[in-house]
Motif scaffolding. Sequence first.
Motif, PDB file in Angstrom:
ATOM      1  N   SER A   2       0.832  -1.202   0.000  1.00 52.89           N
ATOM      2  CA  SER A   2       0.000   0.000   0.000  1.00 52.89           C
ATOM      3  C   SER A   2       0.867   1.253   0.000  1.00 52.89           C
ATOM      4  CB  SER A   2      -0.931  -0.003   1.211  1.00 52.89           C
ATOM      5  OG  SER A   2      -1.685   1.190   1.262  1.00 52.89           O
ATOM      6  N   ARG A   3       1.869   1.283   0.877  1.00 52.10           N
ATOM      7  CA  ARG A   3       2.726   2.460   0.978  1.00 52.10           C
ATOM      8  C   ARG A   3       3.595   2.631  -0.269  1.00 52.10           C
ATOM      9  NH1 ARG A   3       3.133   4.278   6.529  1.00 52.10           N
ATOM     10  NH2 ARG A   3       1.567   3.155   7.737  1.00 52.10           N
ATOM     11  N   ALA A   4       4.083   1.542  -0.812  1.00 54.09           N
ATOM     12  CA  ALA A   4       4.836   1.633  -2.062  1.00 54.09           C
ATOM     13  C   ALA A   4       3.969   2.221  -3.168  1.00 54.09           C
ATOM     14  CB  ALA A   4       5.358   0.259  -2.467  1.00 54.09           C
ATOM     15  N   SER A   5       2.677   1.908  -3.133  1.00 53.46           N
ATOM     16  CA  SER A   5       1.750   2.401  -4.147  1.00 53.46           C
ATOM     17  C   SER A   5       1.503   3.895  -4.005  1.00 53.46           C
ATOM     18  CB  SER A   5       0.429   1.632  -4.052  1.00 53.46           C
ATOM     19  OG  SER A   5      -0.530   2.145  -4.952  1.00 53.46           O
ATOM     20  N   TYR A   6       1.073   4.333  -2.811  1.00 52.89           N
ATOM     21  CA  TYR A   6       0.719   5.759  -2.724  1.00 52.89           C
ATOM     22  C   TYR A   6       1.936   6.670  -2.608  1.00 52.89           C
ATOM     23  CZ  TYR A   6       0.716   5.468   2.532  1.00 52.89           C
ATOM     24  OH  TYR A   6       1.028   5.311   3.859  1.00 52.89           O
ATOM     25  N   MET A   7       3.079   6.139  -2.193  1.00 50.64           N
ATOM     26  CA  MET A   7       4.285   6.975  -2.133  1.00 50.64           C
ATOM     27  C   MET A   7       4.994   7.067  -3.488  1.00 50.64           C
ATOM     28  SD  MET A   7       4.624   8.333   0.907  1.00 50.64           S
ATOM     29  CE  MET A   7       6.294   8.573   1.551  1.00 50.64           C
ATOM     30  N   THR A   8       4.520   6.294  -4.479  1.00 47.52           N
ATOM     31  CA  THR A   8       5.056   6.417  -5.834  1.00 47.52           C
ATOM     32  C   THR A   8       3.982   6.780  -6.852  1.00 47.52           C
ATOM     33  OG1 THR A   8       4.736   4.083  -6.444  1.00 47.52           O
ATOM     34  CG2 THR A   8       6.809   4.657  -5.331  1.00 47.52           C
ATOM     35  N   GLY A   9       2.700   6.721  -6.447  1.00 48.70           N
ATOM     36  CA  GLY A   9       1.621   7.046  -7.369  1.00 48.70           C
ATOM     37  C   GLY A   9       1.350   5.973  -8.394  1.00 48.70           C
ATOM     38  N   ARG A  10       1.691   4.702  -8.059  1.00 50.34           N
ATOM     39  CA  ARG A  10       1.540   3.606  -9.006  1.00 50.34           C
ATOM     40  C   ARG A  10       0.873   2.413  -8.324  1.00 50.34           C
ATOM     41  NH1 ARG A  10       6.318   6.496  -9.781  1.00 50.34           N
ATOM     42  NH2 ARG A  10       6.808   6.997 -11.954  1.00 50.34           N
ATOM     43  N   TYR A  11       0.107   1.656  -9.092  1.00 51.88           N
ATOM     44  CA  TYR A  11      -0.592   0.492  -8.558  1.00 51.88           C
ATOM     45  C   TYR A  11       0.390  -0.640  -8.236  1.00 51.88           C
ATOM     46  CZ  TYR A  11      -5.080   2.538  -9.977  1.00 51.88           C
ATOM     47  OH  TYR A  11      -6.181   3.352 -10.102  1.00 51.88           O
ATOM     48  N   PRO A  12      -0.008  -1.559  -7.335  1.00 56.24           N
ATOM     49  CA  PRO A  12       0.893  -2.665  -6.968  1.00 56.24           C
ATOM     50  C   PRO A  12       1.379  -3.498  -8.147  1.00 56.24           C
ATOM     51  CG  PRO A  12      -0.846  -2.482  -5.347  1.00 56.24           C
ATOM     52  CD  PRO A  12      -1.196  -1.519  -6.453  1.00 56.24           C
ATOM     53  N   ASP A  13       0.532  -3.711  -9.151  1.00 59.74           N
ATOM     54  CA  ASP A  13       0.998  -4.499 -10.295  1.00 59.74           C
ATOM     55  C   ASP A  13       2.048  -3.754 -11.111  1.00 59.74           C
ATOM     56  OD1 ASP A  13      -0.528  -6.653  -9.610  1.00 59.74           O
ATOM     57  OD2 ASP A  13      -1.736  -6.698 -11.434  1.00 59.74           O
ATOM     58  N   THR A  14       2.173  -2.445 -10.903  1.00 55.09           N
ATOM     59  CA  THR A  14       3.250  -1.685 -11.543  1.00 55.09           C
ATOM     60  C   THR A  14       4.492  -1.658 -10.662  1.00 55.09           C
ATOM     61  OG1 THR A  14       1.674  -0.281 -12.739  1.00 55.09           O
ATOM     62  CG2 THR A  14       3.917   0.557 -12.498  1.00 55.09           C
ATOM     63  N   THR A  15       4.315  -1.404  -9.360  1.00 51.97           N
ATOM     64  CA  THR A  15       5.483  -1.441  -8.463  1.00 51.97           C
ATOM     65  C   THR A  15       6.036  -2.843  -8.323  1.00 51.97           C
ATOM     66  OG1 THR A  15       4.190  -1.854  -6.443  1.00 51.97           O
ATOM     67  CG2 THR A  15       4.496   0.455  -7.104  1.00 51.97           C
ATOM     68  N   LYS A  16       5.132  -3.835  -8.496  1.00 47.79           N
ATOM     69  CA  LYS A  16       5.448  -5.252  -8.287  1.00 47.79           C
ATOM     70  C   LYS A  16       5.887  -5.522  -6.846  1.00 47.79           C
ATOM     71  CE  LYS A  16       6.154  -6.489 -13.108  1.00 47.79           C
ATOM     72  NZ  LYS A  16       4.800  -7.079 -13.135  1.00 47.79           N
ATOM     73  N   TRP A  73      10.620  -1.260  -2.453  1.00 50.14           N
ATOM     74  CA  TRP A  73      10.116  -0.841  -3.764  1.00 50.14           C
ATOM     75  C   TRP A  73      11.206  -0.244  -4.653  1.00 50.14           C
ATOM     76  CZ3 TRP A  73      10.463   4.043  -5.803  1.00 50.14           C
ATOM     77  CH2 TRP A  73      10.741   5.095  -4.921  1.00 50.14           C
ATOM     78  N   ARG A  74      12.194   0.385  -4.049  1.00 51.84           N
ATOM     79  CA  ARG A  74      13.205   1.057  -4.854  1.00 51.84           C
ATOM     80  C   ARG A  74      14.169   0.071  -5.507  1.00 51.84           C
ATOM     81  NH1 ARG A  74      13.528   6.005  -7.080  1.00 51.84           N
ATOM     82  NH2 ARG A  74      13.371   7.220  -5.145  1.00 51.84           N
ATOM     83  N   TYR A  75      14.462  -1.057  -4.839  1.00 48.63           N
ATOM     84  CA  TYR A  75      15.517  -1.957  -5.311  1.00 48.63           C
ATOM     85  C   TYR A  75      15.009  -3.336  -5.714  1.00 48.63           C
ATOM     86  CZ  TYR A  75      18.263   1.756  -3.364  1.00 48.63           C
ATOM     87  OH  TYR A  75      18.782   2.988  -3.101  1.00 48.63           O
ATOM     88  N   MET A  76      13.721  -3.563  -5.542  1.00 51.13           N
ATOM     89  CA  MET A  76      13.149  -4.848  -5.951  1.00 51.13           C
ATOM     90  C   MET A  76      11.893  -4.551  -6.752  1.00 51.13           C
ATOM     91  SD  MET A  76      13.654  -6.915  -2.373  1.00 51.13           S
ATOM     92  CE  MET A  76      15.236  -6.927  -1.573  1.00 51.13           C
ATOM     93  N   GLY A  77      11.181  -5.560  -7.166  1.00 50.24           N
ATOM     94  CA  GLY A  77       9.949  -5.314  -7.917  1.00 50.24           C
ATOM     95  C   GLY A  77      10.241  -4.822  -9.319  1.00 50.24           C
ATOM     96  N   ASN A  78       9.621  -3.727  -9.703  1.00 49.53           N
ATOM     97  CA  ASN A  78       9.763  -3.188 -11.045  1.00 49.53           C
ATOM     98  C   ASN A  78      11.217  -2.804 -11.330  1.00 49.53           C
ATOM     99  OD1 ASN A  78       9.683  -1.286 -13.337  1.00 49.53           O
ATOM    100  ND2 ASN A  78       7.475  -1.335 -13.061  1.00 49.53           N
TER     101      ASN A  78
END
Length: 516
Positions: free
Chosen positions: A67-81, A89-94
């Motif tokens: 949730s926090r990765a989503s609203y702190m980047t403005g992107r949905y979870p399937d985009t942040t991964k 979120w910064r070093y893993m996922g997308n």
Amino acid sequence: MKYIFLFLLLVVVEAKNIIHIQIDDLRTEIGAYNPNHVIHTPNIDKLAAQGVTFDRAYAQQALCNPSRASYMTGRYPDTTKIWNLIDNWRYMGNKNSQLWTSLPGMMLAAGYKSLGSGKTYHDTVQNGIMNAIFEYDSFRSWSPESLPYRNPGWTQGIDFLGCPETRWGGNVTVAWCERKTGDMSDVLTIDHAIDLLKEAVNDDGSVDTPFYLAVGLHKPHMPWIAKPEHFEMYDLDNIKVAKQKTLNGTDIPEIAFRDCDSPSPYEPLEDDDAKIARRAYYAAVTGMDEELGRFLQALEDSGAAEDTAVILHSDHGWQLGERGMWAKNTNWEAAVRVPLIMKVPWLEGTAGTRSDELAELVDIMPTIAELAEIDVPHTKLGDRLNPIEGTSLVTSLTGGKVKDAAFSQYPRKPNDMSEPWKSNGIGHDEAETFLYMGYSVRVEDWRYTEWYPWDQENLVATFDDGVYARELYDWRNVESAYMDYDEVENLNVAEHAENDEITSTLHEMILEQFQK
């Protein structure tokens, strides 16, 4: 050239300040949302009386980190991964995320002081030296005044002291304790936030540089720690328990339930235990509200309140025994619906109003950008590769319509498909091990959820394999304001023939949103 510089400096100095308050695990059963409920939150209620209360705001996933990765980047979870608790979120996922501009980073780039205290990002504890150096996104998000970043619950180990008998976790019936000081992580977070505020605001209430200040409160996250007087406010004998305590008779698929403190979806906690847990949650909410009140009073005392917007929300909701479910971890309304209150003093006629428009936490970043009169990040490579996906809610503040739907999701990893509710948590599991993803869409009159098999190699749902299970809940004739979670989503009507048309429509909305 000198006069141009002075003009630009004047524009920046006259810009408005933004305070972004993030609360962990707070459901909407507080006075601003349900004045008939027993939970005592006078400071949040006062803020609501000064701003706009959103009656239908939703998290994108009912778990802290995604949730926090989503609203702190403005992107949905399937985009942040980011769907679990263990990935940064910064070093893993997308693979592009190292090139993204974060919400506080956006403010920093626009010339604001970007300040933060407490739980904003959900930094993980298993990324080794990378996490130690770049904790809470470090210089990429925050001004020097906020470095090294301070969250007492993590960087100072306060929350890991937990309660004497249960430490940090434990069953909801025992993961609580009374402390004369209350929850020290929130006390220290507010102390630091007030210090940052005082440093940012001059004695006359002016600012040399406009500021964005994020304040992250940890309670009512477990363990539920509060002062004795906060517990005493709630008479155990008078606390009500959930009316629909199990999945019995609901036609809700078992995969929708997450293995938690109830013995099973069909065996709820004993009423006495449920009352103990609810009372502890209530006390923790009231303790958090008291600390929040200290900060809001400091804002008033600073003289900067009229030039400062305050945005308050939770990272997701929380379930207190409805359908046997405790904690978050579902796509049901109680888990994904969040308090969202915005006080914008310079928007006349908005104080004490309500918005029934749909809103998502992914909209917070572009909303703050519009309030600050800056552009959302769009020029750097990472922001072009994965553009901001939220939509500004500023129009909603004055009665306008922004969107027709809100989307949420949650993964599952059942050990045994004969009991898909059992041992199916994903919090500390890699995305490559997920088995299903549940996608949910909330529209004005309905909530619809579809569960799809998960492609473990490509980390996407396999929509072509068909729907494993689906849920449809009727929200017609339910008033969003002052609603009671015990009265809703107790019957899955997805297989009722008269609902085929709406089910088909909502199915297409899910595919349009998530099948990419």
